[in-house]
Write an enzyme that holds these catalytic residues in place. Sequence first.
Site, PDB file in Angstrom:
ATOM      1  CB  SER A 226     -14.339 -12.837 -38.150  1.00  0.00           C
ATOM      2  OG  SER A 226     -14.947 -11.735 -38.752  1.00  0.00           O
ATOM      3  CG  ASP A 449      -8.741  -8.995 -42.245  1.00  0.00           C
ATOM      4  OD1 ASP A 449      -9.641  -8.892 -43.107  1.00  0.00           O
ATOM      5  OD2 ASP A 449      -8.874  -9.661 -41.205  1.00  0.00           O
ATOM      6  CG  HIS A 478     -11.679 -12.125 -42.570  1.00  0.00           C
ATOM      7  ND1 HIS A 478     -11.317 -11.250 -41.569  1.00  0.00           N
ATOM      8  CD2 HIS A 478     -12.873 -12.656 -42.182  1.00  0.00           C
ATOM      9  CE1 HIS A 478     -12.230 -11.242 -40.631  1.00  0.00           C
ATOM     10  NE2 HIS A 478     -13.189 -12.090 -40.978  1.00  0.00           N
TER      11      HIS A 478
END
Length: 520
Positions: A226, A449, A478
Amino acid sequence: MRTAALYTSIGSLVLSALAAAPAGAWERPGSAEARGTAIAAARATAAGIDFTACPEDEMLPDSLKCGTVKVPLDYAEPDGRQLELTVSRTPATGPAKERQGAFVYNPGGPGASSITFPLAGELPEWKEIAEAYDLVGYAPRGVNGSSAPLSCQDPAAYTKGPTEAPTHPTQEYKERRVARAKAYAQGCAEHAGETLRHYTSLNNARDLDVLRAALGESRLTFMGASYGTYFGALYATLFPSHVRRMVFDSAVDPDPEQIWYRSNMGQSLAFETRWEDFRRWVAKHDAVYHLGTTPEAVQRRYDEVRAELAVKPAGGKVGPGQLHSAFLGAGYYDDYWAMRATALSEYVRGNPEPLVAQASPRAVAAKDNENAQAVYTAVECNDAPWPEDFEVWDRDHTELARVAPFETWDNAFSNLPCAFWPAPRQRPLDVRVGWGELPPTLILAAERDAATPYKGALELRKRLPGSSLVTERDAGTHGIGGAGNTCVDDHLRRYLLTGEVPGRGADCAAHPEPNPVSLD
């Protein structure tokens, strides 16, 4: 196709919003920050890290050892104030002759710690990697576990409920949120003082190079998930010769024009599709949940519950805001689908307890949650220009909420302190390297995502020549590395153990959808 078209329209919608936003200079070769990073790294090489028992308040097993590394608060002044970052490690479990060095992981945020990451070596998916590498986690600057954790308000605010979360807020509600955002930004300034401007992605990348040096590694093996992919990409741009292997799991779009106002709007748009994925799954299992046989019917039931909670909060604390926060998690991870659907179903049937258990504010987590939000806000506000006129936010998000109501305004209000930020903003670094400057890197991405939309992975691959993109098709969880998809995990393991990437990329089938669960 509809999503792609909407992304295009949003890009033009906010193009003028940032043109006049303030921005500072970004790092250039030979700058004071570059020299300061080299000085700090040399000191870290000499000092190393003394790994001993971890702090008692971390409540970690004895197998995990901790130490600290010093980094300058301001890299332009490497002899000035220093911060201590806590680092954790488990040694490689395989033969010494097969050890490949240290493997550092960051889970994102901004504001997340990876102190517990080395324990992943006990999981089957990570066993071979743990045999070859020392697994290393750390608490980034400002995060609880570092010597100067950032705070912007009383953590008790994170135990309050119920709260509102209107899909289409009234003008009066917007004015209240503007006042709250101004107060929050002021609170950050009062708590942090002159240090506030030093919480940035560029400093996170510099800290990573000092950590590399302290670990005794001439080149870094790193995996970021991320947000960790963003400052990982900054690291690759600033220190390409220091990279050994690098994994980007669920990549943030590194285009400077996307950081961070536009990328948050793109995220809100993508969550609408992911929210529909969840509702479609619930509808498919109507025999279990009895919430409706179509996504639209499930939405109506959700809206009814939301309205009821506005009048009578579940357990006295779960209102629309807590409901929305809990179900936003289902947009991130489909592991949450069954438990969230069960909670909603049970509430409709007259049993609010599962919803109360899943959505109530937790006092035990208040300090960490407040700290994570403070670091998240400081980094994103400092990193880039933001519109300073709420009329711009209002126009852009009102337009977006017409097609993507699920997350739009909640996300906007979360970021709104950046409109009133007291510290100077930077201009984002243009992430890119030339051919041959960087070893092959591996990008992992789920096609659906929502937190980091797939186009970010495509953009990152363009900017890092020689990188390879592994895509989990028709999936939206994710963070997919080491998460149980055998195809994805095989590519990750092969890359970390041998450096081999699958050319320009490879496709993996989606992991199985979760099974429905009922309390019956």
